[in-house]
Design an enzyme around this catalytic site. Sequence first.
Site, PDB file in Angstrom:
ATOM      1  N   GLY A   1       1.153  15.490  -7.909  1.00  0.00           N
ATOM      2  CA  GLY A   1       0.836  15.858  -6.534  1.00  0.00           C
ATOM      3  C   GLY A   1      -0.292  16.864  -6.548  1.00  0.00           C
ATOM      4  O   GLY A   1      -0.562  17.478  -7.585  1.00  0.00           O
TER       5      GLY A   1
ATOM      6  N   GLU B   1       1.429   6.900 -16.788  1.00  0.00           N
ATOM      7  CA  GLU B   1       1.345   5.639 -16.056  1.00  0.00           C
ATOM      8  C   GLU B   1      -0.065   5.029 -16.063  1.00  0.00           C
ATOM      9  O   GLU B   1      -0.229   3.859 -15.766  1.00  0.00           O
ATOM     10  CB  GLU B   1       1.825   5.833 -14.610  1.00  0.00           C
ATOM     11  CG  GLU B   1       0.926   6.704 -13.713  1.00  0.00           C
ATOM     12  CD  GLU B   1       1.170   8.208 -13.888  1.00  0.00           C
ATOM     13  OE1 GLU B   1       1.780   8.613 -14.896  1.00  0.00           O
ATOM     14  OE2 GLU B   1       0.714   8.968 -13.021  1.00  0.00           O
TER      15      GLU B   1
ATOM     16  N   HIS C   1      -0.579  11.976 -17.512  1.00  0.00           N
ATOM     17  CA  HIS C   1      -0.116  10.833 -16.714  1.00  0.00           C
ATOM     18  C   HIS C   1       0.171   9.627 -17.602  1.00  0.00           C
ATOM     19  O   HIS C   1      -0.746   8.886 -17.952  1.00  0.00           O
ATOM     20  CB  HIS C   1      -1.173  10.479 -15.666  1.00  0.00           C
ATOM     21  CG  HIS C   1      -1.266  11.496 -14.576  1.00  0.00           C
ATOM     22  ND1 HIS C   1      -0.490  11.444 -13.449  1.00  0.00           N
ATOM     23  CD2 HIS C   1      -2.000  12.634 -14.483  1.00  0.00           C
ATOM     24  CE1 HIS C   1      -0.737  12.488 -12.686  1.00  0.00           C
ATOM     25  NE2 HIS C   1      -1.667  13.232 -13.288  1.00  0.00           N
TER      26      HIS C   1
ATOM     27  N   LYS D   1       2.081  -6.438  -5.165  1.00  0.00           N
ATOM     28  CA  LYS D   1       1.270  -7.667  -5.121  1.00  0.00           C
ATOM     29  C   LYS D   1       1.481  -8.546  -6.359  1.00  0.00           C
ATOM     30  O   LYS D   1       1.644  -9.761  -6.246  1.00  0.00           O
ATOM     31  CB  LYS D   1      -0.208  -7.282  -5.014  1.00  0.00           C
ATOM     32  CG  LYS D   1      -1.123  -8.440  -4.681  1.00  0.00           C
ATOM     33  CD  LYS D   1      -1.148  -8.649  -3.201  1.00  0.00           C
ATOM     34  CE  LYS D   1      -2.057  -9.763  -2.778  1.00  0.00           C
ATOM     35  NZ  LYS D   1      -2.113  -9.842  -1.315  1.00  0.00           N
TER      36      LYS D   1
ATOM     37  N   CYS E   1       3.215  15.662 -14.448  1.00  0.00           N
ATOM     38  CA  CYS E   1       2.203  16.570 -13.912  1.00  0.00           C
ATOM     39  C   CYS E   1       2.819  17.566 -12.920  1.00  0.00           C
ATOM     40  O   CYS E   1       3.598  18.402 -13.321  1.00  0.00           O
ATOM     41  CB  CYS E   1       1.043  15.770 -13.312  1.00  0.00           C
ATOM     42  SG  CYS E   1      -0.444  16.739 -13.164  1.00  0.00           S
ATOM     43  N   TYR E   2       2.525  17.443 -11.608  1.00  0.00           N
ATOM     44  CA  TYR E   2       3.142  18.368 -10.657  1.00  0.00           C
ATOM     45  C   TYR E   2       4.666  18.331 -10.792  1.00  0.00           C
ATOM     46  O   TYR E   2       5.338  19.365 -10.712  1.00  0.00           O
ATOM     47  CB  TYR E   2       2.736  17.998  -9.219  1.00  0.00           C
ATOM     48  CG  TYR E   2       3.349  18.900  -8.177  1.00  0.00           C
ATOM     49  CD1 TYR E   2       2.764  20.112  -7.855  1.00  0.00           C
ATOM     50  CD2 TYR E   2       4.539  18.543  -7.536  1.00  0.00           C
ATOM     51  CE1 TYR E   2       3.336  20.961  -6.922  1.00  0.00           C
ATOM     52  CE2 TYR E   2       5.127  19.382  -6.593  1.00  0.00           C
ATOM     53  CZ  TYR E   2       4.515  20.598  -6.292  1.00  0.00           C
ATOM     54  OH  TYR E   2       5.088  21.424  -5.369  1.00  0.00           O
TER      55      TYR E   2
ATOM     56  N   ASP F   1       0.311 -13.479   0.360  1.00  0.00           N
ATOM     57  CA  ASP F   1       1.565 -12.920   0.874  1.00  0.00           C
ATOM     58  C   ASP F   1       2.274 -13.864   1.844  1.00  0.00           C
ATOM     59  O   ASP F   1       3.463 -14.137   1.695  1.00  0.00           O
ATOM     60  CB  ASP F   1       1.310 -11.572   1.567  1.00  0.00           C
ATOM     61  CG  ASP F   1       0.643 -10.582   0.628  1.00  0.00           C
ATOM     62  OD1 ASP F   1       0.718 -10.797  -0.602  1.00  0.00           O
ATOM     63  OD2 ASP F   1       0.025  -9.622   1.112  1.00  0.00           O
TER      64      ASP F   1
END
Length: 513
Positions: free
Chosen positions: A55, A174, A172, A369, A82-83, A230
């Site tokens: 964040g 990710e 991070h 997605k 992180c945050y 979609d």
Amino acid sequence: MNHELILVLDFGGQYNQLIARRVRECGVYCEVKSYQTPLAQLKAMDPIGIIFTGGPNSVYLDQAPKVDPEIFTWGVPILGICYGCQLMAHTLGGQVSPAQEDTAREYGKTVTYYDTTCKLFQGLPQEGISWMSHGDYMAKVPPGFALVGHTAMCPNAAIADEARGFYGVQYHPEVNHTQHGTDMLRNFLYAVCRAKGDWTMADYCRTTIAAIREKVGNGRVLLALSGGVDSSVAAALLAEAVGKQLTCVFVDHGLMRLNEADEVEAAFAPWDLNFIRVDAETRFLLKLAGETEPERKRKIIGEEFIRVFEEEAKKIGAVDFLAQGTIYPDVIESGAGEAAVIKSHHNVGGLPDYVDFKEILEPLRMLFKDEVRQLGRELGLPEYLVSRQPFPGPGLAIRIIGDITKEKADTLRLADAIYREEIVKAGEDKNINQYFAVLTNTRSVGVMGDGRTYDYTLALRAVTTSDFMTADWARIPYEVLDTISGRIVNEVQGINRIVYDITSKPPATIEWE
Ligand code: XMP
């Protein structure tokens, strides 16, 4: 749905959706929840683990997002990123301070050393690049925690209290830049939270079909099918679940790509559903005649689309459910701050006001997605439909600069088809996220055989991007561009010049209008 759940507690970081996607890629279902969600509500969801996201704030400031400290006595494993890591440290008695110029403020790729006896890093190399982005650092680690990762600048890049199942990383895991980042998340899920990994698309498909059947009962369902990924996957899922109780209205506005409308229709042939294709080319072209202003074109198409759909819905009469292809990023982002409107995107979001129905059905609401595409494959939709690149609702109308005529649309359709065919043939489609041709409003002099021509200039656009918010122009090899250019000027009447768009976004946008 009875899947094991990981909660991703959102503190407003830019990679929050990415964390959730990574967790699901590891075979564990997760949901993103705001940090403000009351603890009782989180407990009721019964997660097997929690991830605190990054964040933009500093934990030591008064207005910084906080959590109910009771979350740490609940007994559920927590990974802070992180945050999220700093928040855990701050709340549990550590100390977080602004980094001084020459100490632990780190941005970008950083060599990091890991303690591989820690569950988070088990089975991984002891050293690797991690992606750092923090201006604060942990001056003091909270009681009970050990240092399990460090960099040259920062002694506490990762901390762990293995007895309580608390882990924190300053970097991070990710993002792709972090080597073995996904493996670290997988370790958290499987070694720490003891996940079984019960999130698969085959399973989701089965359970969702059963849930739709139960909810819909004998009711009737109506869906506006655009031909995009979609709405197509939503249609296939509903068709599989309720067959003839589903009516799909597919409005062909005449501004689709070559053969596209037929392909969409053919894709649904295997299902026994009510498929209504409305060929509305003439009425759309009539409404658009002479219009040159991009936003007006969008409005005209959006309004006409609703009108056509409404007429069809009236013929069908009252329905019980109106289905929509809303996906998870729309759900997460809804309620986010108002960004400046650069282009008003046309979609079918405005439909509910115009149609007589009792309830909304959104069967893709919890999917990302790439999961929607996977589900489409699971349902047997053809690959060309499932893996298609984004195509704007107003279609070729915003790729024909200036006024629109049927001749111009036909010319562009043909040129665009050749362009796409050659890109695929060269294998370049794997490197490019969106590519299409634009019919500019510029005509120029050329020579063909012995004669003078005065024809249109066609622009080719191709971009690489991960989120379509920013994009770079794709470096298509010259030989491939040469083949495309040669074929188009020879095979398409009315075009005598080809240019390649070498602008990134920003300052340009991906589409020309
Ligand atoms: P821009 O041109 O804004 O496009 O850089 C970003 C992405 O959005 C698509 N796009 C649209 N999609 N209706 C849509 O459904 C629209 O009016 C529209 N305009 C742009 C564009 O193709 C790209 O993927």
